[in-house]
Design an enzyme around this catalytic site. Structure first.
Site, PDB file in Angstrom:
ATOM      1  CG  ASP A 213      72.051  43.512  18.262  1.00 55.00           C
ATOM      2  OD1 ASP A 213      70.929  43.118  18.565  1.00 55.00           O
ATOM      3  OD2 ASP A 213      72.305  44.653  17.862  1.00 55.00           O
TER       4      ASP A 213
ATOM      5  CG  ASP B  11      74.425  51.431  14.464  1.00 53.70           C
ATOM      6  OD1 ASP B  11      74.534  50.225  14.185  1.00 53.70           O
ATOM      7  OD2 ASP B  11      74.870  51.923  15.503  1.00 53.70           O
TER       8      ASP B  11
END
Length: 435
Positions: free
Chosen positions: A122, A320
């Protein structure tokens, strides 16, 4: 490749949705099958790219993989091909999959050696792997980086238990070190260990396999090494990030949604943080019911100061879900400061939200103030690209609440973390299609 979602927003949704198995648990649990030559059966595995790649990698390593149902597999790691780890095929697969770092601990524990390509993944800032490597070194592993082929070669023929204080409470780091320590000689004590539910799940599974881990759920784990581990069965928790995303989706689109089988006790403070944004939700059995609500008002602190929502290691609020909270706050009544402490570039997707008409002040790479529109102004649909998994779903939620058509490109990023998300949203009445 279908690489964009087209969304016509502004419609309330309705119905039930079941969260998938937890992605972050899956990567640890699947790696743990390498610790035994006996059969391990795992259910509630999410059907997403990162997880499927890891299952494929296990197969290529020589693990016997059997698919027993849509979300259930059995694994038998009897004959592992040691040479595979130096092959170009492994370099190609392992390098593109962040989860592949998780196979190192089990391999060191069981075979005394491993090779790993330098990892990728990511774009949410630097994710250091130092914690993993330092932990293995404390257990007695020796690392040798070969710049010519880009591999780390690790020798761990003689792992011994020890005391260690982790430099950060890394979930994957703790999991990896725990898996290496369960077969090491003697007692390992890990302080500042991560204590996420996913890690508790791993430790409970290892104990069922014959490991001796105590302190589960705390930040001080004690592991008494054993000689050998056996098979077991394991069912994964539902994904708490998906559950949080669906709570946010319901609120932002004014929808009545029931989220099924959430394992509420394992959600920590997630429901409470959404309640602080003024979102009503109630527990019915083990389902979360969110009524359709026209308005939700952000609470202030008791002294009247502006609400701050920040991430912290578990049992704090998970980083998250901060992107989701940020998006949901756009249509709340009131203001909130979002403080992203743990990663440095996760807030950069706010420029897309500004283009849609949100009122957000980006203070710095870590902080954004959201001034809620209270549905007085609708967001407008735009074309945008998803920078990382969680931002992708945040943008998806924004698009579903916006007036008109939005197009989201780079949806492979979303598919890495959320299974069949468009089908599941269509079942709630969302107007979303792949183009």
């Amino acid at each position: 490749m279908n690489n964009a979602f087209e969304i016509i927003g502004g419609k309330p949704l309705k119905g039930e949705i079941t969260p998938q198995g937890a992605k972050n648990e899956a990567l640890q649990i699947l790696s743990a099958v390498l610790l035994t030559s006996e059969k391990v059966t795992i259910s509630n595995i999410p059907d997403i790219t990162d997880v499927n790649k890891l299952i494929e990698l296990l197969g290529d390593m020589g693990v016997t993989v059997e698919r027993l149902g849509p979300d259930t597999y059995s694994f038998e790691a009897k004959n592992i091909d040691q040479d595979f780890f130096l092959s170009d095929a492994f370099k190609a697969q392992g390098g593109g999959l962040r989860g592949s770092i998780m196979i190192v601990g089990p391999l060191l524990a069981r075979f005394g050696k491993a090779s790993i390509p330098k990892p990728g993944g990511d774009k949410i800032g630097r994710r250091r792997l130092d914690t993993h490597f330092l932990g293995f070194e404390k257990l007695g592993a020796r690392f040798d980086y070969n710049p010519e082929n880009g591999f780390f070669n690790v020798d761990a023929s003689n792992l011994k238990g020890t005391y260690m204080l982790l430099d950060e409470a890394s979930v994957t780091g703790t999991a990896n070190i725990v898996m290496a320590a369960v077969l090491a000689e003697g007692i390992t004590t890990i302080y500042n260990a991560a204590c996420e539910p996913y890690l508790q799940q791993l430790c409970k599974m290892l104990n069922r396999m014959g490991a001796k881990i105590s302190g589960i759920g705390s930040n001080l784990l004690t592991i008494e090494g054993v000689k050998v581990l056996g098979g077991t069965e394991h069912r994964m928790l539902p994904d708490m990030i998906e559950i949080g995303s669906f709570i946010g989706l319901a609120a932002m689109t004014g929808s009545e949604i029931t989220i099924k089988d959430v394992k509420y006790k394992e959600l920590g403070m997630i429901p409470d943080v959404f309640r602080r944004l003024g979102i009503q939700l109630e527990l019915r059995g083990d389902d979360i019911y969110i009524p359709a609500q026209e308005h939700y008002e952000i609470e202030t602190f008791i002294d009247g100061s502006i609400m701050t929502i920040a991430d912290a290691p578990w049992p704090g609020f998970t980083p998250d879900l901060l992107s989701i909270v940020l998006v949901v706050a756009i249509q709340a009544k009131g203001s909130v400061l979002i403080h992203q402490k743990m990663f440095e570039s996760r807030l950069f997707f706010v420029d897309k939200l500004l283009d849609m008409g949100a009122q957000i002040i980006l203070c710095d790479p870590h902080r954004a103030t959201v001034i809620g529109l209270d549905h007085q102004v609708k967001l407008r649909g735009i074309s945008m690209t998803s920078p990382d998994i969680r931002a992708g779903v945040s943008l998806l939620i924004a698009a579903l609440s916006a007036q008109g058509k939005s197009t989201i490109y780079n949806i492979e990023q979303i598919q890495r973390g959320y299974q069949h998300i468009d089908d599941r949203l269509r079942a709630l009445g969302a107007d979303i299609k792949r183009i």
